[in-house]
Design a protein around this motif. Structure first.
Motif, PDB file in Angstrom:
ATOM      1  N   TYR A  34     -11.205  11.949   2.428  1.00 59.75           N
ATOM      2  CA  TYR A  34     -12.262  12.236   1.463  1.00 59.75           C
ATOM      3  C   TYR A  34     -11.723  12.625   0.085  1.00 59.75           C
ATOM      4  O   TYR A  34     -12.475  12.681  -0.885  1.00 59.75           O
ATOM      5  N   HIS A  35     -10.429  12.890   0.001  1.00 64.60           N
ATOM      6  CA  HIS A  35      -9.883  13.528  -1.197  1.00 64.60           C
ATOM      7  C   HIS A  35      -8.948  12.638  -2.006  1.00 64.60           C
ATOM      8  O   HIS A  35      -8.470  13.054  -3.069  1.00 64.60           O
ATOM      9  N   MET A  36      -8.683  11.411  -1.509  1.00 62.72           N
ATOM     10  CA  MET A  36      -7.672  10.557  -2.148  1.00 62.72           C
ATOM     11  C   MET A  36      -8.293   9.237  -2.583  1.00 62.72           C
ATOM     12  O   MET A  36      -9.253   8.753  -1.986  1.00 62.72           O
ATOM     13  N   PRO A  37      -7.737   8.584  -3.602  1.00 63.69           N
ATOM     14  CA  PRO A  37      -8.323   7.335  -4.115  1.00 63.69           C
ATOM     15  C   PRO A  37      -8.021   6.138  -3.220  1.00 63.69           C
ATOM     16  O   PRO A  37      -7.011   6.108  -2.506  1.00 63.69           O
ATOM     17  N   TYR A  38      -8.884   5.140  -3.306  1.00 60.02           N
ATOM     18  CA  TYR A  38      -8.677   3.886  -2.581  1.00 60.02           C
ATOM     19  C   TYR A  38      -7.376   3.207  -3.002  1.00 60.02           C
ATOM     20  O   TYR A  38      -6.791   2.452  -2.239  1.00 60.02           O
ATOM     21  N   GLY A  39      -6.931   3.459  -4.207  1.00 56.55           N
ATOM     22  CA  GLY A  39      -5.713   2.831  -4.709  1.00 56.55           C
ATOM     23  C   GLY A  39      -4.439   3.586  -4.401  1.00 56.55           C
ATOM     24  O   GLY A  39      -3.393   3.270  -4.987  1.00 56.55           O
ATOM     25  N   THR A  40      -4.481   4.524  -3.465  1.00 59.22           N
ATOM     26  CA  THR A  40      -3.303   5.334  -3.153  1.00 59.22           C
ATOM     27  C   THR A  40      -2.061   4.486  -2.918  1.00 59.22           C
ATOM     28  O   THR A  40      -0.995   4.729  -3.507  1.00 59.22           O
ATOM     29  N   ASP A  41      -2.165   3.476  -2.063  1.00 62.30           N
ATOM     30  CA  ASP A  41      -0.990   2.659  -1.746  1.00 62.30           C
ATOM     31  C   ASP A  41      -0.506   1.862  -2.951  1.00 62.30           C
ATOM     32  O   ASP A  41       0.688   1.554  -3.060  1.00 62.30           O
ATOM     33  N   VAL A  42      -1.420   1.528  -3.861  1.00 66.13           N
ATOM     34  CA  VAL A  42      -1.038   0.794  -5.066  1.00 66.13           C
ATOM     35  C   VAL A  42      -0.287   1.722  -6.029  1.00 66.13           C
ATOM     36  O   VAL A  42       0.760   1.353  -6.579  1.00 66.13           O
ATOM     37  N   TYR A  43      -0.826   2.928  -6.223  1.00 64.15           N
ATOM     38  CA  TYR A  43      -0.133   3.885  -7.089  1.00 64.15           C
ATOM     39  C   TYR A  43       1.259   4.203  -6.539  1.00 64.15           C
ATOM     40  O   TYR A  43       2.233   4.322  -7.300  1.00 64.15           O
ATOM     41  N   GLU A  44       1.359   4.349  -5.239  1.00 62.30           N
ATOM     42  CA  GLU A  44       2.657   4.635  -4.628  1.00 62.30           C
ATOM     43  C   GLU A  44       3.608   3.459  -4.801  1.00 62.30           C
ATOM     44  O   GLU A  44       4.787   3.655  -5.138  1.00 62.30           O
ATOM     45  N   ALA A  45       3.122   2.247  -4.574  1.00 61.66           N
ATOM     46  CA  ALA A  45       3.975   1.065  -4.722  1.00 61.66           C
ATOM     47  C   ALA A  45       4.472   0.934  -6.156  1.00 61.66           C
ATOM     48  O   ALA A  45       5.667   0.671  -6.393  1.00 61.66           O
TER      49      ALA A  45
END
Length: 253
Positions: A34-45
């Motif tokens: 509930y607390h993290m963006p849908y793009g988490t894996d993109v930002y990390e990559a």
């Protein structure tokens, strides 16, 4: 402009610049508790590939970081709103097209920096290696490069303490207060072989977790994320450097 980042490069330089290794970051677009963006894996990559690339470049590695592919395999999350899916066959087609470009232009080494657990490029690279025998094709999961127990207290594999800490460091404005996060509880399979992890079946995400997270994020902090990020990008940078230096026919001794 950073000369090792393709999206920042200009034709003025690329008319003459040539590289030893292409880096392809690959993420996903999906719910992260509930607390993290849908793009988490993109930002990390983005961050892992670019910072590792900077460290490798500054040590003499002749690399170019391609733009991140933002969609991954999310077949087990088809009922979760706007979790975007690329089938493995689609990923294979994308890889084939991109490798064909690199091969044609004389850039003979590729490293995929994978940021999503649902992506698995090993079998694809086996097949593509037959089609492009002159290419050296590598993939890595940066999130498996270090012992996470040295950095974090609660283990998980999605929107957990590690990922939350990392995004708190990289994109703090996109992380909601941790009291809004679910606890990331995971229901275990009734099949013993799956629980013991020597058998496998895809998880039906909405049946496994109520908040889409797996792993408790409540003890996350930006400080933990920063320490982990520095060490993991050191590790990935070393991989880039080693791949740059290795030559065909000299991978084994």
């Amino acid at each position: 402009m950073r000369p090792y980042i393709l999206k920042e490069a200009s034709w003025k330089n690329l008319k003459t610049d040539r590289f030893e290794l292409a880096i392809l970051p690959w993420g996903a677009t999906e719910a992260h508790n509930y607390h993290m963006p849908y793009g988490t894996d993109v930002y990390e990559a983005d961050a892992v590939a670019e910072e590792s690339g900077r460290k490798a470049w500054e040590k003499g590695a002749n690399i170019i970081v391609l733009p991140t592919i933002p969609f991954g395999v999310n077949t087990g999350q088809s009922d979760i709103y706007l979790d975007m899916n690329l089938n493995p066959s689609t990923q294979l087609a994308i890889l084939r097209d991109l490798i064909e470009v690199l091969n044609r232009q004389g850039l003979k080494k590729l490293l995929i920096v994978n940021s999503h657990g649902g992506n698995d490029f090993k079998t694809m690279l086996r097949e593509l290696g037959l089609s492009f025998p002159e290419m050296l094709l590598f993939t890595c999961n940066w999130f498996q490069a270090l012992d996470k127990t040295k950095y974090f207290e609660e283990m998980g594999d999605h929107a957990d303490e590690m990922e939350t800490s990392l995004i708190m460091h990289l994109q703090p404005h996109l992380v909601s207060p941790l009291e809004e996060a679910g606890d990331g509880s995971e229901k275990k399979s009734v099949i013993i072989g799956l629980r013991e992890k020597w058998a496998w079946a895809e998880r039906k995400w909405s049946e496994v977790t109520e908040d889409t997270g797996i792993g408790n994020p409540k003890k996350a902090s930006a400080e933990k994320g920063k320490a982990y990020f520095e060490d993991v990008t050191d590790k990935v940078a070393e991989l880039m450097i080693e791949i740059c230096h290795v030559q065909p026919g000299q991978l084994y001794k």
